[in-house]
Design an enzyme around this catalytic site. Structure first.
Site, PDB file in Angstrom:
ATOM      1  N   CYS A 112       0.823  -1.018  -0.014  1.00 55.64           N
ATOM      2  CA  CYS A 112       0.089  -0.009  -0.015  1.00 55.64           C
ATOM      3  C   CYS A 112       0.966   1.155  -0.060  1.00 55.64           C
ATOM      4  O   CYS A 112       1.552   1.558  -0.960  1.00 55.64           O
ATOM      5  CB  CYS A 112      -0.802  -0.008   1.259  1.00 55.64           C
ATOM      6  SG  CYS A 112      -2.304   1.212   0.821  1.00 55.64           S
ATOM      7  N   HIS A 166      -3.562  -5.428   0.764  1.00 52.53           N
ATOM      8  CA  HIS A 166      -2.816  -5.753   2.160  1.00 52.53           C
ATOM      9  C   HIS A 166      -2.750  -7.394   2.126  1.00 52.53           C
ATOM     10  O   HIS A 166      -3.669  -8.127   2.443  1.00 52.53           O
ATOM     11  CB  HIS A 166      -3.481  -5.299   3.454  1.00 52.53           C
ATOM     12  CG  HIS A 166      -3.152  -3.838   3.569  1.00 52.53           C
ATOM     13  ND1 HIS A 166      -2.212  -3.537   4.604  1.00 52.53           N
ATOM     14  CD2 HIS A 166      -3.752  -2.858   3.053  1.00 52.53           C
ATOM     15  CE1 HIS A 166      -2.230  -1.965   4.478  1.00 52.53           C
ATOM     16  NE2 HIS A 166      -3.230  -1.656   3.697  1.00 52.53           N
ATOM     17  N   GLU A 182      -1.285  -9.164   4.185  1.00 47.69           N
ATOM     18  CA  GLU A 182      -1.526  -9.912   5.545  1.00 47.69           C
ATOM     19  C   GLU A 182      -2.812  -9.773   6.024  1.00 47.69           C
ATOM     20  O   GLU A 182      -3.203 -10.697   7.175  1.00 47.69           O
ATOM     21  CB  GLU A 182      -0.588  -9.047   6.517  1.00 47.69           C
ATOM     22  CG  GLU A 182      -1.068  -7.490   6.906  1.00 47.69           C
ATOM     23  CD  GLU A 182      -0.706  -6.521   5.960  1.00 47.69           C
ATOM     24  OE1 GLU A 182      -0.954  -5.410   6.164  1.00 47.69           O
ATOM     25  OE2 GLU A 182      -0.675  -6.792   4.837  1.00 47.69           O
TER      26      GLU A 182
END
EC number: 4.3.2.10
Length: 201
Positions: A79, A180, A182
């Site tokens: 990002c 993202h 994660e």
């Protein structure tokens, strides 16, 4: 064992990234400058914070970022981390890292900003981070800006929500995701493992 560093801009909120890397078998240090020798097999620029303060926190190190990573340390920008690869951003006045030619521009007024939610990936070309990822896979975005490279060949995947948004970029040892990993479940875990595999080389 892969030994990684996450650069902390001071915005905090990097626990979930550190946690997902450790679950994939990496050892992870959080660093705030580049003044110690680079003992890491990979570096992550996380997706939290604002452009100018993040660039300033990188610039405060005595050791230049480019000298620290050279062309052999894999870097994953998530990002904001990916946006910093570019030359400039409408979010701030500081110069970006200049790794990829192009700008970072705000999402159009027709879109709710920040854009938050799951969107599918349109894979444009094979990429190391996308190894094993199927076209039309869904990932999780939280962002207000998008990158606009001069050379679109660095884009390996896009996402379409009214406009085409570059979702994954790759150039040399630099890998960027606008979303993202994660926070993107099993798909994100595959991408993180792909990055770890690059770090093992």
């Amino acid at each position: 064992m892969v030994n990684l560093a996450i650069f902390d801009y001071g915005a905090g909120n990097i626990f979930s990234l550190k946690n997902s890397l450790e679950k994939s078998g990496a050892t992870v240090d959080v660093i705030t400058d580049f003044d110690k020798p680079n003992i890491y097999s990979g570096l992550l620029l996380p997706g939290v914070g604002n452009f100018d303060p993040a660039i300033q926190s990188i610039a405060k190190s005595k050791t230049n970022f480019h000298n620290y990573v050279k062309d052999n340390t894999p870097v994953l920008g998530i990002c904001l981390g990916m946006e910093m690869f570019f030359e400039r951003s409408e979010e701030g006045k500081e110069k970006g890292l200049g790794i990829i030619e192009g700008d970072v521009i705000i999402l159009p007024p027709s879109m709710k900003v920040p854009h938050m939610g799951w969107n599918n990936l349109e894979i444009k070309k094979p990429g190391k981070i996308l190894e094993g990822i199927k076209d039309n896979t869904w990932v999780y975005f939280v962002h207000s800006y998008r990158v606009k490279p001069v050379d679109n060949s660095v884009i390996t995947a896009e996402s379409d929500y009214g406009i085409k948004v570059p979702a994954v970029v790759e150039k040399g040892n630099f890998f960027g995701t606008q979303f993202h990993p994660e926070k993107s479940g099993k798909v994100g875990k595959i991408m993180i493992q792909n990055f770890l595999d690059e770090c093992k080389k």
